[in-house]
Design a protein around this motif. Sequence first.
Motif, PDB file in Angstrom:
ATOM      1  N   CYS A  90     -39.610  66.437 -12.897  1.00  0.00           N
ATOM      2  CA  CYS A  90     -40.318  65.058 -12.722  1.00  0.00           C
ATOM      3  C   CYS A  90     -41.606  65.094 -13.685  1.00  0.00           C
ATOM      4  O   CYS A  90     -42.098  66.028 -13.473  1.00  0.00           O
ATOM      5  CB  CYS A  90     -40.618  64.991 -11.215  1.00  0.00           C
ATOM      6  SG  CYS A  90     -41.537  63.497 -11.101  1.00  0.00           S
ATOM      7  N   CYS A  93     -44.847  64.138 -11.150  1.00  0.00           N
ATOM      8  CA  CYS A  93     -45.410  65.074 -10.153  1.00  0.00           C
ATOM      9  C   CYS A  93     -45.225  66.464 -11.042  1.00  0.00           C
ATOM     10  O   CYS A  93     -45.795  67.497 -10.255  1.00  0.00           O
ATOM     11  CB  CYS A  93     -45.105  64.883  -8.790  1.00  0.00           C
ATOM     12  SG  CYS A  93     -43.212  65.281  -8.541  1.00  0.00           S
ATOM     13  N   CYS A 130     -38.828  61.709 -10.447  1.00  0.00           N
ATOM     14  CA  CYS A 130     -37.966  62.066  -9.064  1.00  0.00           C
ATOM     15  C   CYS A 130     -38.224  60.894  -8.134  1.00  0.00           C
ATOM     16  O   CYS A 130     -39.103  59.901  -8.350  1.00  0.00           O
ATOM     17  CB  CYS A 130     -38.624  63.194  -8.423  1.00  0.00           C
ATOM     18  SG  CYS A 130     -40.076  63.039  -7.778  1.00  0.00           S
ATOM     19  N   CYS A 133     -41.583  59.855  -6.693  1.00  0.00           N
ATOM     20  CA  CYS A 133     -42.441  59.363  -7.537  1.00  0.00           C
ATOM     21  C   CYS A 133     -42.039  57.963  -7.969  1.00  0.00           C
ATOM     22  O   CYS A 133     -42.975  57.113  -8.368  1.00  0.00           O
ATOM     23  CB  CYS A 133     -42.920  60.174  -8.787  1.00  0.00           C
ATOM     24  SG  CYS A 133     -43.687  61.723  -8.528  1.00  0.00           S
TER      25      CYS A 133
HETATM   26 ZN   LIG Z   1     -42.125  63.227  -8.866  1.00  0.00          ZN
END
Ligand SMILES: [Zn+2]
Lengths: 136, 136
Positions: A90, A93, A130, A133
């Motif tokens: 991701c 994050c 992801c 997020c």
């Molecule tokens: Zn993420």
Amino acid sequence: MNEHVHETADLTKNQTLVMGALTRSKGPLSAYTILDQLRDNGFRAPLQVYRALDKLVEFGLVHRLESLNAFVACRHPGCDGDDTIAFMICERCGQVNEITDTALAMRLKQLAGEASFALKKTTIELRGICRTCQVA
Amino acid sequence: MNEHVHETADLTKNQTLVMGALTRSKGPLSAYTILDQLRDNGFRAPLQVYRALDKLVEFGLVHRLESLNAFVACRHPGCDGDDTIAFMICERCGQVNEITDTALAMRLKQLAGEASFALKKTTIELRGICRTCQVA
DNA sequence: GTATGTGACGTTATCTCATTACAAGATTGC
DNA sequence: GCAATCTTGTAATGAGATAACGTCACATAC
Ligand SMILES: [Zn+2]
Ligand SMILES: [Zn+2]
Ligand SMILES: [Zn+2]
Ligand SMILES: [Zn+2]
């Protein structure tokens, strides 16, 4: 004991420290970040980290993410026997998800076979956002 | 003209020089190797190379190989529309083969979808020994 | 016990890869 | 012309990785 299974007891002091840093971390860490985190534990030079990382990667406890120049603790118990691991990284994050998929592995092996390419190692890294997020 | 198709005429002087170096090369080149090759053409600093490379990658004329920290000219005419490219990298001769495979791409998209992962970019790099180098 | 081999460790220096920051030219649109 | 934008040049620095050296601890062989 299975020679391929390495537990904490098998690791040296430096290897244990590096493994600890990676395990504590939510996402991948660069070698130099690990070095900074372990200064209080006596780490002074990059080589101390790289040497430990080499072994941990060899043991299968840590994976190297080529597209990030970083390392992540293996959190995928079943990946030991599988040499075709895909990582979903991701970009928001920083979390990394590790997956193994038989169909994917088979197709890659087949493609290599068709080209008479003697496959030694595969790197599969997916970059994106992801689930968590996306909603945020 | 199709905005996605970039021909030689569209490239700036530096971009053309860098593209030339990569096209002439049999295998991937690092940015600093390119720099050395272009010293006679007035190149003095890494940034001149990196700036050109950024654009060439953006245009789809050049691919970056993450596991090598190097760049290779696209030799796969059909790869333009496809964002899932796999590279087979020979560890003996250094040559790189570029392949796109629908089944592979579909499976990756499916895996991402199952995880609700918004896929942006995929990196697939296979390391091994090519056909030619095996017989030798 | 001593020699020898092996693996981990520590330190310094060096090498490779990549970006930040700032200034100067060139190009385009008005 | 003039502003906006893009490309370029240059220096400095940051980030990632390895080479080369010596030391230490420990196991094995004699
Ligand atoms: Zn993420
Ligand atoms: Zn794993
Ligand atoms: Zn291509
Ligand atoms: Zn080869």
